[in-house]
Enzyme design. Structure first.
Site, PDB file in Angstrom:
ATOM      1  N   ASP A 155      45.527  41.321  41.300  1.00 14.29           N
ATOM      2  CA  ASP A 155      44.165  41.622  40.841  1.00 14.29           C
ATOM      3  C   ASP A 155      44.168  43.010  40.207  1.00 14.29           C
ATOM      4  OD1 ASP A 155      44.590  42.907  43.312  1.00 14.29           O
ATOM      5  OD2 ASP A 155      42.459  43.079  43.695  1.00 14.29           O
ATOM      6  N   HIS A 469      51.689  35.735  42.111  1.00 10.07           N
ATOM      7  CA  HIS A 469      50.284  35.749  41.707  1.00 10.07           C
ATOM      8  C   HIS A 469      49.961  37.047  40.965  1.00 10.07           C
ATOM      9  CE1 HIS A 469      45.955  34.944  42.136  1.00 10.07           C
ATOM     10  NE2 HIS A 469      45.821  36.217  42.485  1.00 10.07           N
ATOM     11  N   ASP A 517      56.516  29.393  45.603  1.00  4.83           N
ATOM     12  CA  ASP A 517      56.578  30.245  44.399  1.00  4.83           C
ATOM     13  C   ASP A 517      55.679  29.665  43.318  1.00  4.83           C
ATOM     14  OD1 ASP A 517      57.236  32.189  42.597  1.00  4.83           O
ATOM     15  OD2 ASP A 517      59.094  31.210  41.939  1.00  4.83           O
ATOM     16  N   GLU A 526      51.755  36.755  46.318  1.00  3.86           N
ATOM     17  CA  GLU A 526      51.245  37.813  45.460  1.00  3.86           C
ATOM     18  C   GLU A 526      52.300  38.908  45.318  1.00  3.86           C
ATOM     19  OE1 GLU A 526      47.171  38.645  46.094  1.00  3.86           O
ATOM     20  OE2 GLU A 526      47.059  40.106  44.460  1.00  3.86           O
TER      21      GLU A 526
HETATM   22  O1  9MR Z   1      47.718  42.929  52.032  1.00  6.23           O
HETATM   23  C1  9MR Z   1      46.441  42.575  52.526  1.00  6.23           C
HETATM   24  C2  9MR Z   1      46.609  41.836  53.838  1.00  6.23           C
HETATM   25  O2  9MR Z   1      47.149  42.694  54.805  1.00  6.23           O
HETATM   26  C3  9MR Z   1      45.268  41.279  54.295  1.00  6.23           C
HETATM   27  O3  9MR Z   1      45.460  40.454  55.425  1.00  6.23           O
HETATM   28  C4  9MR Z   1      44.606  40.474  53.175  1.00  6.23           C
HETATM   29  C5  9MR Z   1      43.220  39.938  53.540  1.00  6.23           C
HETATM   30  O4  9MR Z   1      42.300  40.971  53.750  1.00  6.23           O
HETATM   31  O5  9MR Z   1      44.480  41.270  52.007  1.00  6.23           O
HETATM   32  C6  9MR Z   1      45.700  41.738  51.497  1.00  6.23           C
HETATM   33  O6  9MR Z   1      45.439  42.559  50.427  1.00  6.23           O
HETATM   34  C7  9MR Z   1      45.035  41.997  49.181  1.00  6.23           C
HETATM   35  C8  9MR Z   1      43.836  42.796  48.711  1.00  6.23           C
HETATM   36  O7  9MR Z   1      42.748  42.535  49.549  1.00  6.23           O
HETATM   37  C9  9MR Z   1      43.474  42.560  47.256  1.00  6.23           C
HETATM   38  N1  9MR Z   1      44.600  42.741  46.398  1.00  6.23           N
HETATM   39  C10 9MR Z   1      45.739  41.900  46.768  1.00  6.23           C
HETATM   40  C11 9MR Z   1      46.177  42.175  48.192  1.00  6.23           C
HETATM   41  C12 9MR Z   1      47.409  41.339  48.564  1.00  6.23           C
HETATM   42  O8  9MR Z   1      47.154  39.977  48.655  1.00  6.23           O
END
Ligand code: 9MR
Length: 546
Positions: A155, A469, A517, A526
């Site tokens: 994102d 992602h 993947d 991601e």
């Molecule tokens: O890395 C984060 C993980 O520890 C959390 O469990 C999750 C849900 O809150 O969010 C992950 O972080 C994401 C972030 O919120 C938005 N950008 C992508 C991150 C990785 O998926």
């Protein structure tokens, strides 16, 4: 069908050399090591392990450590299965280090990515409007210039707590691993007399400094008003951007990394170092005045929440970095008064963006300082490493991470790597080979010695993750766009299966198999800045070993 899973990049000549065979057989089997011309150069017998909890497979271990001759194109064969080819030699991991660190330039916001510096990855500057961003209605009524920084992940949000741990880990590597001041990264700033790693990290640090609200507290995050779809190139993002509320955690992240950075950048830019230290002191004070401004779990529209309602660890971490930089008694008192200073902080995983106490402990253990009781601090790190080593030794894929109930966390690859960082620091502290070997063998898992027989790093190995992602490395959806750059780590198995692709394809799978993947699997696949940072740290460590 049997599988021989190996480190697809290769094994250091002087390190442990093991592979894992998944098979139906329960009795020991013969294995053979062949060179690039197919000649058998070693053979032996597998060691049956029984069922591996992390994958549900019946597995054996193949130990070919006694083979000491270098070369390329080796393969291992057992039970009719042949591994991917691999090298044995020295200097195998330098490209991994370089690529993992070069990843960050392509995550930059607010600046053109130059095609001449990253062929295939050039793109116009994204989010130039971040120079003037309003608060969301619940976040205040000011506007801030919050340009720059790195996009968090797939994102295009920018989050202070995730930027904080990433900056900290890259600077911790710079401070304690050898040779990172000489690592060329092909950046716009290259050649300015400052090490490239510091040039890259400053792009984020300057952004973190800009996230300060007039109150002195720091905004937790800024991102799009609504989630965008895939693909969306940064410069084509149509969404308005907003500042989300300030938080104590974000404020302490700034305090911790600005203090740390002030010590490291001083040699290159004393004015900047002064500015960083002043910012760190102010942030620590502001957080002390507002100790319970928590980022809520529900804040998930247009960006991730990075929620955290326990900031005792961030207070401890910020105090540690302020003490390491200033040596001042006020900060020493804050360190020793924290219950976390003597608590057992080396749990299932050592640290991440939400849990920073172990990071503080690693900084205290390695950075020269005169805190009373340092022997205990160092002993606590070694005890943590012993725990991770015991888990690794019992694990047929040599993973130093065994989550309760075999429920793998979101971003598990970063947890695997961060536990290896603890082993590496224990090696620094003790010089004992078992910790060094544990790091080397632990990296095997990331580079292909796993139940999926897959390297989780793009471009490294034979069969690797490449559809992480991302809104702009969206080759899987639009062939005119690139895959992620080589050196990009995938998040890895996540038992939570939060996205629809994972739910449809992985439901009921065991631990290690909770990964696909596919670009749409944002919960297992991601890419993020805070997952590439531990890859840099560990790649730097194993590069130092030769
Ligand atoms: O890395 C984060 C993980 O520890 C959390 O469990 C999750 C849900 O809150 O969010 C992950 O972080 C994401 C972030 O919120 C938005 N950008 C992508 C991150 C990785 O998926």
């Amino acid at each position: 069908m049997s599988v021989v899973a190996v480190n697809q990049v290769g094994y250091l000549l002087s390190g442990p050399k093991r592979a894992t065979l998944a098979t139906a057989a329960v009795e020991p089997l013969t294995w053979r090591l062949a060179d690039d011309r197919g000649r058998i150069v070693a053979d032996g017998t597998t060691a049956p392990h029984g069922t591996d909890i992390s994958s549900g497979q019946n597995v054996h271990t193949i130990d070919f450590s006694t083979h000491q001759r270098p070369g390329t194109g080796f393969t291992l064969t057992a039970d009719g299965a042949t591994s991917h080819p691999f090298r044995i030699g020295t200097g195998l991991y330098r490209p991994l280090l370089t690529d993992a660190m070069r990843f960050f330039y392509c995550q930059r916001s607010g600046i053109e990515i130059r095609e001449d510096l990253r062929p295939g990855y050039g793109r116009p500057a994204g989010h130039l409007g971040d120079r003037d961003v309003p608060c969301a209605p619940d976040a205040g009524d000011h506007r801030l210039d919050v340009r720059g920084g790195w996009y968090d992940a797939g994102d295009q949000g920018k989050y202070v707590v995730n930027g904080g741990i990433t900056v900290w880990q890259l600077l911790h590597a710079f401070e304690h691993r050898g040779g990172l001041d000489q690592l060329p990264l092909d950046l716009p700033e290259s050649g300015n007399g400052v090490p490239d790693l510091l040039n890259e990290v400053r792009w984020e640090l300057d952004f973190l400094l800009r996230m300060r609200a007039p109150s002195g507290l720091v905004h937790h995050k800024m991102h799009d008003l609504e989630w965008t779809g895939l693909p969306t190139l940064p410069h084509l993002d149509p969404q308005p951007r907003v500042l989300r509320p300030v938080s104590t955690a974000a404020t302490l992240n700034l305090a911790a990394v600005a203090a740390q950075a002030s010590r490291i950048y001083r040699k290159y830019d004393a004015d900047y170092a002064d500015r960083l230290l002043a910012a760190a002191r102010d942030a620590f004070t502001a957080a002390g005045t507002h100790p319970i401004r928590y980022a809520p779990v529900a804040d998930t529209i247009g960006g991730g929440p990075y929620d955290d309602d326990d900031v005792g660890d961030e207070f401890y971490w910020a105090a540690v970095e302020l003490f390491l930089t200033t040596g001042e008694p006020e900060y020493a008192d804050a360190v020793t008064a924290s219950p976390l200073h003597t608590a057992d902080v080396f749990g299932t995983y050592a640290f991440d963006w939400a849990a920073t106490a172990a990071a503080a402990r690693l900084a205290l253990a390695l950075t020269p300082n005169e805190l009373p009781g340092l022997d205990d601090v160092r002993a606590s790190v070694v005890a943590g490493a012993d725990r991770y080593l015991a888990i690794q030794r019992a694990h047929p894929y040599a993973v130093a991470y065994a989550p309760p109930g075999n429920q793998w966390h979101w971003g598990s690859n970063s947890m695997v790597l961060n536990n290896l960082v603890v082993l590496a620091v224990a090696y620094d502290l003790t010089g004992e080979a078992r910790y060094r070997d544990g790091v080397l063998e632990g990296l095997d898992y990331i580079l292909g010695r796993n139940a999926l027989n897959l390297s989780y790093v793009t471009g490294h190995g034979t069969d690797y993750a490449e559809n992480q992602h991302s809104r702009w490395y969206a080759h899987q959806l639009d062939p005119s766009l690139p895959h992620p750059p080589k050196g990009t780590l995938a998040g890895g198995p996540n038992s939570g299966l939060q996205d629809e692709v994972a739910q449809a394809r992985l439901a009921g799978r065991v631990g290690q198999f909770c990964y696909v993947d596919d670009i749409r699997s944002w919960s297992t696949n991601e890419l993020t800045i805070n997952w590439n940072a531990p890859l840099v740290w560990i790649a730097a460590f194993v590069t130092e070993l030769g």
